[in-house]
Design a protein around this motif. Sequence first.
Motif, PDB file in Angstrom:
ATOM      1  N   UNK A 343       0.853  -1.196   0.000  1.00 24.15           N
ATOM      2  CA  UNK A 343       0.000   0.000   0.000  1.00 24.15           C
ATOM      3  C   UNK A 343       0.882   1.237   0.000  1.00 24.15           C
ATOM      4  N   UNK A 344       0.610   2.134  -0.933  1.00 25.97           N
ATOM      5  CA  UNK A 344       1.383   3.365  -1.083  1.00 25.97           C
ATOM      6  C   UNK A 344       0.511   4.543  -0.675  1.00 25.97           C
ATOM      7  N   UNK A 345       0.922   5.286   0.347  1.00 27.02           N
ATOM      8  CA  UNK A 345       0.218   6.481   0.800  1.00 27.02           C
ATOM      9  C   UNK A 345       1.113   7.698   0.578  1.00 27.02           C
ATOM     10  N   UNK A 353      -3.371  10.735  -1.076  1.00 22.10           N
ATOM     11  CA  UNK A 353      -3.864   9.750  -2.026  1.00 22.10           C
ATOM     12  C   UNK A 353      -3.275   8.404  -1.626  1.00 22.10           C
ATOM     13  N   UNK A 354      -4.042   7.327  -1.830  1.00 27.56           N
ATOM     14  CA  UNK A 354      -3.606   5.995  -1.426  1.00 27.56           C
ATOM     15  C   UNK A 354      -3.852   5.004  -2.555  1.00 27.56           C
ATOM     16  N   UNK A 355      -2.962   4.026  -2.674  1.00 29.31           N
ATOM     17  CA  UNK A 355      -3.095   3.010  -3.712  1.00 29.31           C
ATOM     18  C   UNK A 355      -2.512   1.697  -3.200  1.00 29.31           C
ATOM     19  N   UNK A 356      -3.214   0.592  -3.456  1.00 35.08           N
ATOM     20  CA  UNK A 356      -2.718  -0.737  -3.099  1.00 35.08           C
ATOM     21  C   UNK A 356      -2.471  -1.542  -4.377  1.00 35.08           C
ATOM     22  N   UNK A 357      -1.319  -2.203  -4.463  1.00 32.56           N
ATOM     23  CA  UNK A 357      -0.974  -2.955  -5.661  1.00 32.56           C
ATOM     24  C   UNK A 357      -0.164  -4.189  -5.252  1.00 32.56           C
ATOM     25  N   UNK A 358       0.061  -5.074  -6.195  1.00 33.01           N
ATOM     26  CA  UNK A 358       0.850  -6.281  -5.942  1.00 33.01           C
ATOM     27  C   UNK A 358       2.222  -6.132  -6.587  1.00 33.01           C
ATOM     28  N   UNK A 359       3.270  -6.293  -5.778  1.00 35.26           N
ATOM     29  CA  UNK A 359       4.646  -6.224  -6.264  1.00 35.26           C
ATOM     30  C   UNK A 359       5.138  -7.636  -6.569  1.00 35.26           C
ATOM     31  N   UNK A 360       5.709  -7.809  -7.757  1.00 40.43           N
ATOM     32  CA  UNK A 360       6.255  -9.105  -8.166  1.00 40.43           C
ATOM     33  C   UNK A 360       7.771  -9.072  -8.067  1.00 40.43           C
TER      34      UNK A 360
END
Length: 528
Positions: A343-345, A353-360
């Motif tokens: 999660x990036x805040x 602003x906030x965003x959640x993503x999957x890191x490979x």
Amino acid sequence: MAMPVIAAEKAIIILDASGSMWAQVDGKARITIARETLATVLKGVPDDLELGFMAYGHREKGNCDDIEMMVEPAAGTAAAILKAADGITPKGKTPLSAAVRMAADDLKFTEEKATVILITDGLETCNVDPCALGNDLESQGVDFTVDVVGFGLTEEEGKQVACLADNTGGQYFSAQDGDSLVKALAQTVAETAKPAPAPEPKPAPVEDEFNLIPTATLSEGGPDIVDDKVDLVWEIYKAKADGTQGEYVTTSYGSTYKVNLDPGEYLISAGEGSAKATMPVTIKAGKVSKPHFVINGAILKVHPRPSEGADVDKDATVTIAWPNDETTFYGEITTVVPAGEVTLNVSIGAAKVSETFTATAGDTIDKDVIVGSGIGSFQSEYVEGQAVDDDIFLEVFEAKKALDGSRKSVTNGYGGNQTFDLPQGDYVVDYTLDGTKGEVPFSIKTGERTDVTLVLDAGVVAFTTPGDDYIEVLGAKKDIKGNRESFDYGYGPAFETTLKAGDYVIKSLDKETPLTVPAGERTEITLK
């Protein structure tokens, strides 16, 4: 309270002498409590401790340069410090960051070990970020520390100055009364006087060659990480007989790393934050060990911008969170995150602003983050064209009211000229300067600057009394129950306040005296 007589160090005590130090605690002014605390604590100072004394805000109002080194650091200065403190009359602003910077320079913090002890009952009012200052001093100092004693600060206010201690490896103490102030100041002085621990011996080199040359990769089978990609943190501990972590050996930074270690068993980790790999390594005499670490992480690059096409905001706060851990950076960053959900805040001022993503594992993730903020710029004036240079307090609220009539607070600060980064929307700014209050609505658009002028329609009134008499300013009109509204109060022999233009009544010396305040003017009154 006696201090242990141990090795000498060098420190400066900075005392907040701004106008708020006249506030009462259990019927006694904060400045009086501070003087009594210094008298108690300095009795136990070791004779060889080189101690100096600085104060700010004690000579004039509204001046961010009102900082004075009253006693230069030297051994045996206790009596001189007490005499200087007794002569202080609080009246001005709170340039605590500039005072700490000046004290650090005086202590030659880039060349020698030094400590600053700050006692403050208020927040920074001179447009300097104490958190950023702490980072800057820590990066330049040889062994520089700031200990902060928050006198009468709320928990939330304390957080805003505690970072000055945190970022320099110091401590923050909260003191709400005289006893807790004595305890906090005594502890900071005692810590200052402690001798520094002896440095651990460096491992002896093996025939001028490196015997540990590790490599690291983000993913299984991936290419080695090199210095132009990202820095890694290498941590080395001795391994206990059962294979668990033992004595600390060293820490180093850089994607490529070489070192000499004594033969033996070690636990070594490579990575950054929670994205790291740890493995046992055996160092044998005359042999070179080349362990390979698979970090199982991704490179994350973040470019925070207030709006589309805008420059990167170097002061943006970037917090990266993953299960059970998080870390915070500032401005544009390149770091390593563990594979999985991240999660990036990102925030610029009050805009977030906030965003959640999957890191490979093995990926490089490059993100332009648009926070969506604009700038609100506020200029305070007594009357049109006459700027306010005092400690006016501004608080920004959302314009929309809740069912109970309250509004959500967004941000706040002190000073006649302030700017805030805000998300797009409608707001109200409340202002308070002594007995003067009001509010002004305004709106913010993403990527734009909104200038707001706050015209107080007010004047300054200065009171002089024979002693430390109580002075209260009341409204001239009584309400239906016969009561008058109280606008401000203070204590003599000198008390100054700001009031909106109009009629008032002064209550002092068991008398009520009428007062008319003209806008944009200074009125001086002697009460006999």
